[in-house]
Design an enzyme around this catalytic site. Structure first.
Site, mmCIF file in Angstrom:
data_model
loop_
_atom_site.group_PDB
_atom_site.id
_atom_site.type_symbol
_atom_site.label_atom_id
_atom_site.label_comp_id
_atom_site.label_asym_id
_atom_site.label_seq_id
_atom_site.Cartn_x
_atom_site.Cartn_y
_atom_site.Cartn_z
ATOM 1 N N LEU A 1 -16.052 15.168 -22.618
ATOM 2 C CA LEU A 1 -14.885 14.908 -22.179
ATOM 3 C C LEU A 1 -14.517 16.310 -21.227
ATOM 4 C CD1 LEU A 1 -12.833 13.116 -24.902
ATOM 5 C CD2 LEU A 1 -14.524 12.261 -23.141
ATOM 6 N N LYS B 1 -17.341 13.474 -9.855
ATOM 7 C CA LYS B 1 -17.370 12.422 -10.841
ATOM 8 C C LYS B 1 -18.225 11.233 -10.715
ATOM 9 C CE LYS B 1 -15.028 13.755 -14.195
ATOM 10 N NZ LYS B 1 -15.452 14.227 -15.639
ATOM 11 N N ILE C 1 -7.080 13.657 -24.371
ATOM 12 C CA ILE C 1 -7.667 12.775 -25.075
ATOM 13 C C ILE C 1 -8.683 13.137 -26.116
ATOM 14 C CG2 ILE C 1 -9.211 10.877 -24.400
ATOM 15 C CD1 ILE C 1 -8.382 10.953 -21.695
ATOM 16 N N ALA D 1 -17.390 10.762 -19.669
ATOM 17 C CA ALA D 1 -15.929 10.563 -19.170
ATOM 18 C C ALA D 1 -15.894 10.743 -17.616
ATOM 19 C CB ALA D 1 -14.932 11.156 -19.835
ATOM 20 N N TYR E 1 -5.330 19.581 -37.663
ATOM 21 C CA TYR E 1 -6.551 18.931 -38.313
ATOM 22 C C TYR E 1 -7.139 20.195 -39.060
ATOM 23 C CZ TYR E 1 -5.355 15.454 -35.031
ATOM 24 O OH TYR E 1 -4.555 14.624 -34.069
ATOM 25 N N TYR F 1 -13.155 16.011 -6.463
ATOM 26 C CA TYR F 1 -13.221 15.615 -7.723
ATOM 27 C C TYR F 1 -13.778 14.147 -7.920
ATOM 28 C CZ TYR F 1 -11.269 14.284 -12.494
ATOM 29 O OH TYR F 1 -11.381 13.686 -13.492
ATOM 30 N N ASP G 1 -14.777 23.854 -26.437
ATOM 31 C CA ASP G 1 -13.749 23.968 -25.362
ATOM 32 C C ASP G 1 -13.413 25.188 -24.839
ATOM 33 O OD1 ASP G 1 -11.152 23.477 -24.172
ATOM 34 O OD2 ASP G 1 -11.129 21.273 -25.044
#
Ligand code: UDP
Length: 328
Positions: free
Chosen positions: A80, A157, A12, A121, A44, A153, A31
């Site tokens: 994210l 979250k 994403i 997220a 990119y 999980y 990341d």
């Protein structure tokens, strides 16, 4: 604008990177490539229109110095980066809890320090065990016991959501939270269990499609570009601060019917193989039988509605998997 996207080399994240580059922004990515891939952002980095405005750092979001510098220079943060995918969570429980809880806290703490906007997220997993549809943001939730790791999980979250809302209420941070339902599209990998890329890869290889359980469980799938549009619109919506939004599709389909659709669409000679949950995952694994979002809240705020239907989504994924196979 300078945009920081944690997990920007993920599925994403990389689509969000593209959309912000297209808009003319400078995009910073952090990341650790645990589930993300440089292949997702290489187009990119190598594109003359974008290459001077994309900055990549391979680093953990738990690295305080790196995050301090990045959040310091950026105007807004999309968070994210997380441990994702049922299989990945089951294989790496400790690492997943740590990255999801401590990583989000770091983002929130530094965004508060530098007064930067943040989008966190979250996931439809947060809804836990339920038998009804559609799922509304204010629904009560029930989880399985802590001996069943799948729930770690959801719980991590949910804790992220509580922490973000506490920063909003007590520290005045501009933060919005999104519960993402099954998001799919090009570049998603089947390696961590995600059903659509797995079925498409199996169909293109003419191998049996592995339907877990009896295939009567259902999902709605949302196209990644529709999700990205919604994320960007939420960042611009003042009233999104301190709120939680579902982002998901409306076309419900059972996993068995999904398998049949993929076989039809690819013209594959694959068969369908039912795999008991205990063979696919660990003993006592619990799956969510149904997962359908209510999208009334986000529709009211930004007019969100998924634009891409399932057949279009699936053909785009088929094209992308075919391209990947050619490049291997
Ligand atoms: N699934 C399946 N075969 C696979 C992978 C997944 O039948 O090879 C099922 C899984 O058990 C679940 C649904 O497909 O019911 C969606 O799984 P995914 O991991 O994509 O997302 P989840 O909704 O579980 O987060």
């Amino acid at each position: 604008m300078r945009i920081l996207i944690t997990g920007g080399a993920g599925f994403i994240g990389s689509h969000l990177v593209e959309a912000h580059l297209e808009k003319g922004d400078e995009v910073y990515i952090i990341d650790d490539l645990s589930t993300g891939s440089l292949d997702n952002i290489a187009p990119y980095q190598n594109n003359n229109r974008y290459k001077k405005r994309i900055f990549f750092q391979r680093e953990s979001i738990l690295n305080h110095e790196a995050m301090l510098e990045l959040i310091g220079i950026c105007d807004m943060v999309y968070h994210l980066a997380a441990a994702v995918g049922v299989q990945y969570i089951l294989d790496n429980p400790l690492e997943s809890i740590k990255i999801n809880i401590q990583g989000t806290e770091k983002v929130l703490e530094l965004c508060t320090k530098f007064k930067k906007k943040a989008l966190i997220a979250s996931s439809s997993e947060v809804y836990g065990k339920h038998l009804h549809a559609p799922l509304v943001e204010t629904d009560n939730i029930v989880y399985g016991p802590s001996s069943k790791f799948r729930w770690s999980y959801a719980a991590s979250k949910l804790m992220d959501e509580f922490t973000a809302l506490a920063y909003f209420r007590n520290k005045g941070l501009w933060v919005t939270i999104v519960r993402l339902f099954n998001t799919v599209g090009p570049r998603q990998t089947g390696a961590y269990g995600m059903v659509v890329p797995r079925f498409v890869e199996q169909a293109l290889d003419n191998k049996p499609l592995t339907v877990y359980g009896d295939g009567t469980q259902s999902r709605t799938f949302t196209y990644v570009k529709d999700v990205v549009e919604a994320l960007m619109a939420l960042m611009e919506a003042d009233a999104a601060a301190g709120e939680v939004y579902n982002i998901g599709g409306t076309e419900e389909i059972t996993i068995m019917d999904l398998a049949k659709r993929v076989i039809d669409l690819t013209g594959s000679s694959s068969t369908i193989q039912l795999v008991p949950y205990e063979k696919a995952f660990v003993k006592d694994f619990e799956d969510m039988h149904r997962r359908v979002p209510s999208i009334e809240k986000i529709k009211k705020l930004i007019g969100f509605e998924p634009k891409t239907d399932l057949d279009t989504i699936l053909s785009n994924v088929v094209d992308s998997v075919k391209r990947q196979k050619k490049n291997r």
